[in-house]
Each structure stands twice: as C-alpha cells, then as structure tokens.
Design a protein around this motif. Structure first.
Motif, PDB file in Angstrom:
ATOM      1  N   LYS A 111       9.837 -25.015   8.549  1.00 52.43           N
ATOM      2  CA  LYS A 111      10.467 -24.845   7.236  1.00 52.43           C
ATOM      3  C   LYS A 111      10.769 -26.167   6.548  1.00 52.43           C
ATOM      4  O   LYS A 111      10.839 -26.236   5.324  1.00 52.43           O
ATOM      5  CB  LYS A 111      11.747 -24.029   7.357  1.00 52.43           C
ATOM      6  N   ASP A 112      10.955 -27.191   7.320  1.00 58.10           N
ATOM      7  CA  ASP A 112      11.333 -28.454   6.695  1.00 58.10           C
ATOM      8  C   ASP A 112      10.126 -29.266   6.231  1.00 58.10           C
ATOM      9  O   ASP A 112      10.271 -30.353   5.700  1.00 58.10           O
ATOM     10  CB  ASP A 112      12.163 -29.296   7.656  1.00 58.10           C
ATOM     11  N   LEU A 113       8.957 -28.735   6.429  1.00 55.02           N
ATOM     12  CA  LEU A 113       7.781 -29.564   6.167  1.00 55.02           C
ATOM     13  C   LEU A 113       7.500 -29.773   4.684  1.00 55.02           C
ATOM     14  O   LEU A 113       6.932 -30.778   4.305  1.00 55.02           O
ATOM     15  CB  LEU A 113       6.552 -28.960   6.846  1.00 55.02           C
ATOM     16  N   LEU A 114       7.896 -28.828   3.833  1.00 53.35           N
ATOM     17  CA  LEU A 114       7.564 -28.972   2.424  1.00 53.35           C
ATOM     18  C   LEU A 114       8.722 -29.592   1.638  1.00 53.35           C
ATOM     19  O   LEU A 114       8.934 -30.803   1.706  1.00 53.35           O
ATOM     20  CB  LEU A 114       7.156 -27.615   1.847  1.00 53.35           C
ATOM     21  N   ILE A 115       9.506 -28.775   0.903  1.00 54.23           N
ATOM     22  CA  ILE A 115      10.546 -29.319   0.018  1.00 54.23           C
ATOM     23  C   ILE A 115      11.551 -30.162   0.802  1.00 54.23           C
ATOM     24  O   ILE A 115      11.849 -31.298   0.443  1.00 54.23           O
ATOM     25  CB  ILE A 115      11.293 -28.186  -0.709  1.00 54.23           C
ATOM     26  N   HIS A 116      12.052 -29.565   1.889  1.00 47.92           N
ATOM     27  CA  HIS A 116      13.143 -30.212   2.617  1.00 47.92           C
ATOM     28  C   HIS A 116      12.699 -31.536   3.219  1.00 47.92           C
ATOM     29  O   HIS A 116      13.393 -32.558   3.108  1.00 47.92           O
ATOM     30  CB  HIS A 116      13.669 -29.262   3.699  1.00 47.92           C
ATOM     31  N   ALA A 117      11.534 -31.501   3.826  1.00 51.79           N
ATOM     32  CA  ALA A 117      11.031 -32.735   4.438  1.00 51.79           C
ATOM     33  C   ALA A 117      10.747 -33.780   3.363  1.00 51.79           C
ATOM     34  O   ALA A 117      11.021 -34.974   3.542  1.00 51.79           O
ATOM     35  CB  ALA A 117       9.757 -32.425   5.221  1.00 51.79           C
ATOM     36  N   PHE A 118      10.205 -33.304   2.242  1.00 50.10           N
ATOM     37  CA  PHE A 118       9.877 -34.215   1.146  1.00 50.10           C
ATOM     38  C   PHE A 118      11.145 -34.929   0.641  1.00 50.10           C
ATOM     39  O   PHE A 118      11.161 -36.139   0.424  1.00 50.10           O
ATOM     40  CB  PHE A 118       9.235 -33.422   0.005  1.00 50.10           C
ATOM     41  N   LEU A 119      12.209 -34.146   0.480  1.00 50.31           N
ATOM     42  CA  LEU A 119      13.457 -34.721  -0.031  1.00 50.31           C
ATOM     43  C   LEU A 119      14.027 -35.725   0.964  1.00 50.31           C
ATOM     44  O   LEU A 119      14.525 -36.785   0.589  1.00 50.31           O
ATOM     45  CB  LEU A 119      14.483 -33.614  -0.313  1.00 50.31           C
ATOM     46  N   GLU A 120      13.952 -35.362   2.267  1.00 46.97           N
ATOM     47  CA  GLU A 120      14.490 -36.262   3.297  1.00 46.97           C
ATOM     48  C   GLU A 120      13.777 -37.612   3.262  1.00 46.97           C
ATOM     49  O   GLU A 120      14.381 -38.659   3.465  1.00 46.97           O
ATOM     50  CB  GLU A 120      14.327 -35.634   4.701  1.00 46.97           C
ATOM     51  N   THR A 121      12.500 -37.580   2.989  1.00 50.23           N
ATOM     52  CA  THR A 121      11.723 -38.822   3.069  1.00 50.23           C
ATOM     53  C   THR A 121      11.645 -39.571   1.739  1.00 50.23           C
ATOM     54  O   THR A 121      11.623 -40.796   1.723  1.00 50.23           O
ATOM     55  CB  THR A 121      10.282 -38.531   3.546  1.00 50.23           C
ATOM     56  N   HIS A 122      11.614 -38.849   0.583  1.00 46.26           N
ATOM     57  CA  HIS A 122      11.369 -39.529  -0.691  1.00 46.26           C
ATOM     58  C   HIS A 122      12.580 -39.671  -1.602  1.00 46.26           C
ATOM     59  O   HIS A 122      12.560 -40.475  -2.524  1.00 46.26           O
ATOM     60  CB  HIS A 122      10.280 -38.793  -1.488  1.00 46.26           C
ATOM     61  N   ALA A 123      13.613 -38.832  -1.356  1.00 53.66           N
ATOM     62  CA  ALA A 123      14.744 -38.839  -2.301  1.00 53.66           C
ATOM     63  C   ALA A 123      15.922 -39.628  -1.738  1.00 53.66           C
ATOM     64  O   ALA A 123      16.027 -39.827  -0.526  1.00 53.66           O
ATOM     65  CB  ALA A 123      15.179 -37.404  -2.589  1.00 53.66           C
ATOM     66  N   ASP A 124      16.779 -40.054  -2.666  1.00 52.15           N
ATOM     67  CA  ASP A 124      18.028 -40.707  -2.247  1.00 52.15           C
ATOM     68  C   ASP A 124      19.033 -39.619  -1.926  1.00 52.15           C
ATOM     69  O   ASP A 124      19.228 -38.692  -2.726  1.00 52.15           O
ATOM     70  CB  ASP A 124      18.595 -41.557  -3.391  1.00 52.15           C
ATOM     71  N   LYS A 125      19.681 -39.765  -0.788  1.00 51.25           N
ATOM     72  CA  LYS A 125      20.654 -38.744  -0.400  1.00 51.25           C
ATOM     73  C   LYS A 125      22.029 -39.107  -0.974  1.00 51.25           C
ATOM     74  O   LYS A 125      22.455 -40.264  -0.891  1.00 51.25           O
ATOM     75  CB  LYS A 125      20.721 -38.644   1.119  1.00 51.25           C
ATOM     76  N   ILE A 126      22.666 -38.104  -1.585  1.00 53.19           N
ATOM     77  CA  ILE A 126      24.032 -38.318  -2.097  1.00 53.19           C
ATOM     78  C   ILE A 126      24.966 -37.617  -1.130  1.00 53.19           C
ATOM     79  O   ILE A 126      24.833 -36.411  -0.892  1.00 53.19           O
ATOM     80  CB  ILE A 126      24.199 -37.733  -3.520  1.00 53.19           C
ATOM     81  N   GLU A 127      25.899 -38.371  -0.559  1.00 54.28           N
ATOM     82  CA  GLU A 127      26.795 -37.812   0.458  1.00 54.28           C
ATOM     83  C   GLU A 127      27.714 -36.761  -0.177  1.00 54.28           C
ATOM     84  O   GLU A 127      28.057 -36.858  -1.357  1.00 54.28           O
ATOM     85  CB  GLU A 127      27.633 -38.927   1.096  1.00 54.28           C
ATOM     86  N   PRO A 128      28.118 -35.744   0.617  1.00 51.54           N
ATOM     87  CA  PRO A 128      29.028 -34.722   0.061  1.00 51.54           C
ATOM     88  C   PRO A 128      30.358 -35.343  -0.375  1.00 51.54           C
ATOM     89  O   PRO A 128      30.833 -36.297   0.248  1.00 51.54           O
ATOM     90  CB  PRO A 128      29.224 -33.749   1.222  1.00 51.54           C
ATOM     91  N   PHE A 129      30.892 -34.790  -1.447  1.00 49.07           N
ATOM     92  CA  PHE A 129      32.171 -35.300  -1.969  1.00 49.07           C
ATOM     93  C   PHE A 129      33.016 -34.114  -2.411  1.00 49.07           C
ATOM     94  O   PHE A 129      32.644 -33.372  -3.312  1.00 49.07           O
ATOM     95  CB  PHE A 129      31.889 -36.238  -3.155  1.00 49.07           C
ATOM     96  N   GLY A 130      34.153 -33.937  -1.722  1.00 43.11           N
ATOM     97  CA  GLY A 130      35.018 -32.792  -2.033  1.00 43.11           C
ATOM     98  C   GLY A 130      34.260 -31.493  -1.827  1.00 43.11           C
ATOM     99  O   GLY A 130      33.702 -31.267  -0.752  1.00 43.11           O
ATOM    100  N   LYS A 131      34.219 -30.662  -2.874  1.00 39.37           N
ATOM    101  CA  LYS A 131      33.535 -29.368  -2.752  1.00 39.37           C
ATOM    102  C   LYS A 131      32.043 -29.492  -3.055  1.00 39.37           C
ATOM    103  O   LYS A 131      31.301 -28.512  -2.981  1.00 39.37           O
ATOM    104  CB  LYS A 131      34.161 -28.359  -3.723  1.00 39.37           C
ATOM    105  N   ILE A 132      31.639 -30.699  -3.455  1.00 40.04           N
ATOM    106  CA  ILE A 132      30.227 -30.879  -3.807  1.00 40.04           C
ATOM    107  C   ILE A 132      29.420 -31.088  -2.521  1.00 40.04           C
ATOM    108  O   ILE A 132      29.714 -31.987  -1.730  1.00 40.04           O
ATOM    109  CB  ILE A 132      30.045 -32.084  -4.753  1.00 40.04           C
TER     110      ILE A 132
END
Lengths: 381, 311
Positions: free
Chosen positions: A71-92
């Motif tokens: 399941k992580d091979l498409l969107i999820h894997a793509f985001l993990e490798t190419h996108a900047d991760k924004i750490e959780p903040f409060g309820k976000i």
C-alpha cells in the motif's frame, strides 16, 4: 414667473436631498471608501503574483488497501521520499508539502493530509480542499467535482507530479508569457465593473429604499399636500444621485489610477454619456419598483429581486462568458451588463461614441420607460 | 359672513373592506370657525379628515372646499390649505430652518416668512438643530409651523397633540389660541382630548363609529343636562348593600366593583346628595373619596355610547 417658482422648488429639493445624503457619515464610508477597499483587496488578490496553496486529502483507511501489502508503494511512498514532512502540531496531524516553483506564474504548494474517506468528505464539503487522492488496485484515483475549475487545476498539476513519479521543484515553461500590460490585468476588468455596480446599488438602495422610507413616514403625503410639482421631487432625487455617483466613481478611478495605474483608453465624453445613461436607467427602475409600497421589508425584497440576478449574471467580478452560450444574449441585454460592458469598452478597448451609442440608447430608453411608468403609478399617500 | 361655507361635507360615506369608517356625515364650516371633531380612537375622525384634505375619496357623497371639489382643483386648493398629519417625520438631517425653507419654496415664500414662523412656533433657539434632534413637542410645533407657512384660509390638524406631554400640549394650544385671535383662518382639528376641543374650538362635533352623535357649542352640548351634576366616589370597602344602590331608580350609578368606585349623575343635587350620604351611613359604607363636579363632554359621550373617550 411660474417657471421661476418651479425652479426655486427644484433647487430647494436638490439641496435638501443632497444635504440628507452627505450629512450621514455612513454614506461616505459605503459610497466612497468601501468600493475603494474592494478594488484594493480584489486588485491585490488577483493582480499580484502570489503563491498558490492547495490542500489535498490522501486516503489511508481504505479497507481494500489494508489488505494490500504494497500500500505504501504509490502515494504514501512517494510522499515519504519526495515531500517535506510537516510534524504534527496540536490537533493538526502530520502533513506533507510539495512546492512547485515558478518565477513567472508564481509558486504552487500542495499540502497533503492523510485521513479517512469520511473526514476527507467533511473537509471537501467545508471547502477546505478540492481534491481527494486514493489508490485502487495499484492505480491512483483523483476524486473532485469536474465543474470546479480550481480542483481541475490541482488535478492537472498533481497528475503530472505523480505521473512522472518525480516531484518537480521548478516549473519554468518557456512558452508561457504572462500578460501584465495595461488593459489586460484583472484590475482593468474589475474597476469599470465596480463603477457599474456602484451606480446600480446606489440608485436601487439609495433611491428606492429612501422613497419607501419617506412614504412609510408619511413625508411624501405631507409634501404633496402643497403645490410642489411631483415630477420635481423625483427629478431632484435622480439629480442628486447621479451627482453622488459621479463623485464616487471619480474617486474610485482616481484611486485605481494612483495605485494600479489604470487608464481610460477611449473617449472621456463617451464615458460620461454612458455613465449618465446608466444612472438614468437605474434611477428609472428604482422609481418604478418603489412606486407603490410603504413597507420597507417589501422594499428590501423588491430591491434584492432586481439587484441580485444582475450581480450574479452581469459579469461585475468575472466574465459572464462562463455561463451557458444560450444565456449570453439575454445576459448582454441586462442594464448592468450594458453599463459594465460599455464602461469596459471605453476603459480597456478604447471605444468611442460609435461603440457605445446603442447601449446608451437602450439604457436611456429603459430609464425613461420606467421613470414614466413609475410616475404614472406612484403612490404618494 | 357665514353664508358661504368654506367646507361642506355632504352625506359622506367611506368604508375599508368590512369596516364602515364614515357613515353618512353632514356638516358645514364657515369662515373663521374653529371646529373640533371629537371622538375615541377608531371613530372615523382621521378618515373624515383625510377626505377633507383630498387624500382619500368618499365612496358616496361630496366634499366641497370653498365651493370646489378636489378633482381638478388640487393645486389651487393646496395653496389655501395648511395641514398637519397625525404623524409626520420630516427629513432627519435637515435643520429646522432648512425644513421650513424647503416647504416655503413650494409656496414661493420668502425668507422673511420662514423667520416669522420660527418666531410663532417658538423654535428660534433650535433654528440650526437637525430635525432628528428635536423633542416630540418641538417636532409637532415644526409640523404646525409648516402648516401655517402659507397663511392658510383653512387649517386642518389631525390630532395635533396626541402623544405629547402636558407642557408640550399647552404650548401647541397657546400657538393656536394666538392664531385664532389674529387671523380669520377656519380650523378643523380632530382630537380625543375633550380639554383640547373645549380650549380651541367654539363648535364641537362628537363622532363615533363613523356617525355624528351630537354637535354644537360646548354650552349647547351640555345645555340639555346643564343642571346635572356628577358625583365620583370611592369606598373603603363595599358590602351587599351596594347592590341596592345600583338597582335604585333614584340614582343612575356606574359601579366599578374591582376598584370599589362609582359615578352617579344627579339631577337634583340638593335633595339627592343628602339621601346618598344617608344611605352610606345607614349601611356602614365608609367614603374614601368624594368629588362633585359639572358634567363634561366625556360624561356626555359616556352617556351616549356607554364608553369613555379615551377607551
């Protein structure tokens, strides 16, 4: 002698109506400052190159996917490798960010949030996002309203990113040439529309509502129990309103000229002509719709019934050519469209008398027809 | 002098949906006369006044102003008539002077007349005040000033002091009394205050449910019962004996059991008052209050309709 007396009446009526308007501070705000603020806000929002930020929901709780080991091979894997991760903040919750930089058209930032289908639908209904991404049998699916052009824009960009399996960091398309010359910007389109809308609103609310209010307070009844010439009362109202509209529009133009450097490309005399014709048209309509009732709530409804359709259809803020083709000929004959198009023709396209003579004639006819009908059926008591 | 009436109302009828507002009214008003249309709310006074003002048309009958009908003579008649409606709001943000000047322009009057009117209505200190900042009494005086601007031959005032406090009411009365002394203006005013009718008008037309009940001078109206006196009394506590008083043929009594108060009309006060006091004494009824007075228009109205003017 009789003519002199009547002129004295007219001058006193004009003076009284003028004082009535300018002595209310709220009139200065709503008539002059508010349209300028609107032009400033919309002008900046649509004229300056700004970053576009769009939110995207990514479904993570799809039961079909939970059985899928990859399941992580498409969107999820793509985001993990190419996108900047924004750490959780409060309820976000944790989010991912991809920014496409473009020096000509402005940057586009996509913020991805992993969520359930139910929550994604809630966010969509609230207008927090326009597109939902999901996976089905190893294929990315994009869910969005096809009539939503903004969602369509996001889809095209996202499908390009995910299709190439590569987050573009820079997008410079050499063939795109942004148009920033005068007359082609949004503000050039907006200011004549705002002027036309100002004329309509000022006439409809200022005159109609004012007359209904005077009738409900029995002032009209008291005035016609004198030798006052009735038509002078209505003519004085229109004269004052046209003068106020002229001042308000001149100040709006002055502001737009100073801040956004908009110019009048066509005939200034033509501009004045169609402007006054527009005032006469809306003044006549205002007198007609307020010719009977003494109830201000009914007056509210009547004014809204005239104003709202034109506000939506006549292309004050955005072109009416987005409406279905069959409706365009009808829309083009609405008084607000005639006035806004006429003003735009002179402001942007450099139109002269020959181009505005027809809309001017139609506007004048509308005004004279409704003024006469209004005067005929006018209820003074 | 009184041969040609300035206002002639001839058998006038007017109804609205199911309500017969004016039901066959006839009267004449002559030059210089002051006439009050006196009646409770809903009596038809304002409808009648509006027909005289030319605002409403009678369903049946005629109204002649100085011998002319309204139709076709509006501009001419408007020049000769001054009126004040029951409630008029003028333009809030015009000053007193500007408001009078505006109306003066309709009659082609000069500034001098505006100044005179400001003096007459006693608003010299408020000349530059906006209408919105005037008190109720001052606004009503302004309305009266506008009605007087054209030095009218006929002045029509619809409840000119309704809703005003006693001081403001007296100020309006004072202006009108002064006007009566100085001019030959014919005046019609509607009112439900009997004092107003008594103070300002030599002729009173009592009207109820669209009909004229009685008309004449104050003396004429009260003449028939001129020797009648009214006793208003209140008891500390009543008992069953009061029923005998109520049913007595000797006294015409209106008894309010809730307040233990009563009103008695006496036609032979010298004989009846001692009898009344004797009755109270014999039945252990103690007086809290007793007032003896002349019969008024309000009493006359109550006698004719069973209701009071203010109801």
């Amino acid at each position: 002698m009789n003519k002199l007396i009547q002129q004295k009446q007219l001058i006193q009526l004009i003076s009284a109506h003028f004082k009535e308007i300018i002595r209310q501070p709220a009139v200065i705000f709503w008539g002059i400052i508010f349209p300028i603020l609107m032009a400033l806000g919309l002008g900046i929002a649509f004229t300056r190159q700004a970053d576009i930020v769009r939110h995207v929901a990514v479904i993570e709780n799809n039961p079909a996917l939970t059985q899928n080991a990859n399941k992580d091979l498409l969107i999820h894997a793509f985001l993990e490798t190419h996108a900047d991760k924004i750490e959780p903040f409060g309820k976000i919750p944790p989010q991912y960010k991809i920014t496409l930089t473009d020096r000509k058209l402005g940057n586009t930032t996509f913020i991805f949030e992993k969520t359930t289908w139910h929550h994604a639908m809630v966010l969509l209904k609230r207008g927090n996002l326009g597109i939902i991404m999901d996976e089905e049998n190893g294929r990315i699916e994009y869910h969005f309203d096809p009539l939503n052009t903004d969602a369509h824009f996001s889809y095209l960009k996202l499908s390009k990113i995910f299709g190439q399996n590569n987050a573009l960091v820079e997008e410079n398309i050499e063939s795109v040439v942004p148009l920033t010359v005068h007359g082609t910007r949004y503000i050039d389109f907006l200011v004549p529309g705002l002027m036309a809308m100002g004329v309509m609103m000022s006439c409809m609310w200022g005159m109609s509502y004012g007359m209904i209010d005077k009738r409900s307070k029995k002032l009209l009844r008291r005035m016609v129990a004198t030798p006052m010439k009735k038509s002078y009362f209505l003519i004085s109202l229109m004269t004052v309103r046209i003068t106020m509209n002229l001042i308000e529009s001149a100040l709006l133009f002055l502001f737009a000229w100073l801040v956004f450097h908009i110019t009048i490309e066509g005939s200034i005399a033509g501009l004045l002509t169609i402007f006054i014709a527009g005032n006469i048209a809306f003044g006549g309509i205002a007198i007609f719709i307020s010719c009977r009732t003494a109830n201000t709530e009914i007056g509210n409804g009547l004014v809204n019934a005239v104003v709202m359709p034109m506000m939506v259809l006549s292309g004050v803020f955005f072109s009416y050519h987005n409406f279905p083709d069959w409706s365009i000929p009808f829309i083009q004959k609405l008084p607000l469209t005639l006035l806004a198009d006429g003003l735009r023709g002179i402001f942007i396209e450099g139109a002269g008398y020959s181009e505005i003579i027809l809309p001017t004639a139609i506007l004048l006819s509308i005004g004279i027809f409704f003024f006469s009908a209004g005067l005929r059926f006018f209820k003074w008591h | 002098m009184k041969k040609n009436p300035v206002i002639e109302v001839k058998n006038v009828f007017k109804s609205f949906k199911n309500v017969q507002a004016v039901n066959g009214v006839d009267f004449k008003i002559f030059k210089g006369q002051s006439v009050a249309l006196l009646g409770p709310n809903g009596a038809g006074k304002t409808t009648l006044m509006e027909m005289i003002e030319g605002i409403q048309k009678p369903d049946k009958g005629d109204i002649l102003i100085m011998g002319k009908k309204w139709k076709g003579n509006e501009r001419e008649l408007h020049r000769d008539i001054g009126l004040s409606l029951q409630e008029t709001h003028f333009i809030d943000r015009l000053t007193v002077f500007e408001t009078l000047q505006l109306f003066a322009s309709f009659y082609d009057l000069k500034r001098q007349r505006v100044d005179e009117i400001i003096h007459i209505i006693g608003l010299s200190e408020k000349t530059r005040s906006y209408v919105v900042n005037l008190s109720g009494g001052q606004r009503q005086r302004l309305a009266l000033g506008i009605a007087l601007l054209n030095d009218p031959k006929i002045l029509l005032l619809d409840e000119p002091t309704t809703g005003l406090d006693p001081n403001a009411r007296r100020e309006i009365w004072s202006i009108l009394r002064h006007l009566k002394k100085r001019s030959h203006t014919s005046l019609i005013l509607t009112t439900h205050y009997m004092e107003e009718a008594e103070q300002l008008c030599e002729r009173i037309i009592i009207i109820d449910k669209g009909r004229i009940l009685k008309q004449g001078t104050l003396e004429q109206l009260l003449k028939a019962d001129n020797d009648h006196k009214i006793i208003e009394f209140a008891l500390d506590e009543s008992n069953r004996a009061i029923d005998r008083l109520i049913n007595s043929s000797e006294f015409q009594i209106q008894w309010d059991a809730n307040k233990d108060t009563g009103v008695i009309v006496l036609n032979q006060i010298e004989r009846q008052l001692p009898e009344f006091l004797n009755f109270l004494n014999q039945n252990n009824l103690r007086l809290r209050h007793l007032e003896c007075r002349r019969k008024t228009l309000d009493d006359l109205f109550t006698t004719m309709t069973g209701r009071r003017l203010h109801e």
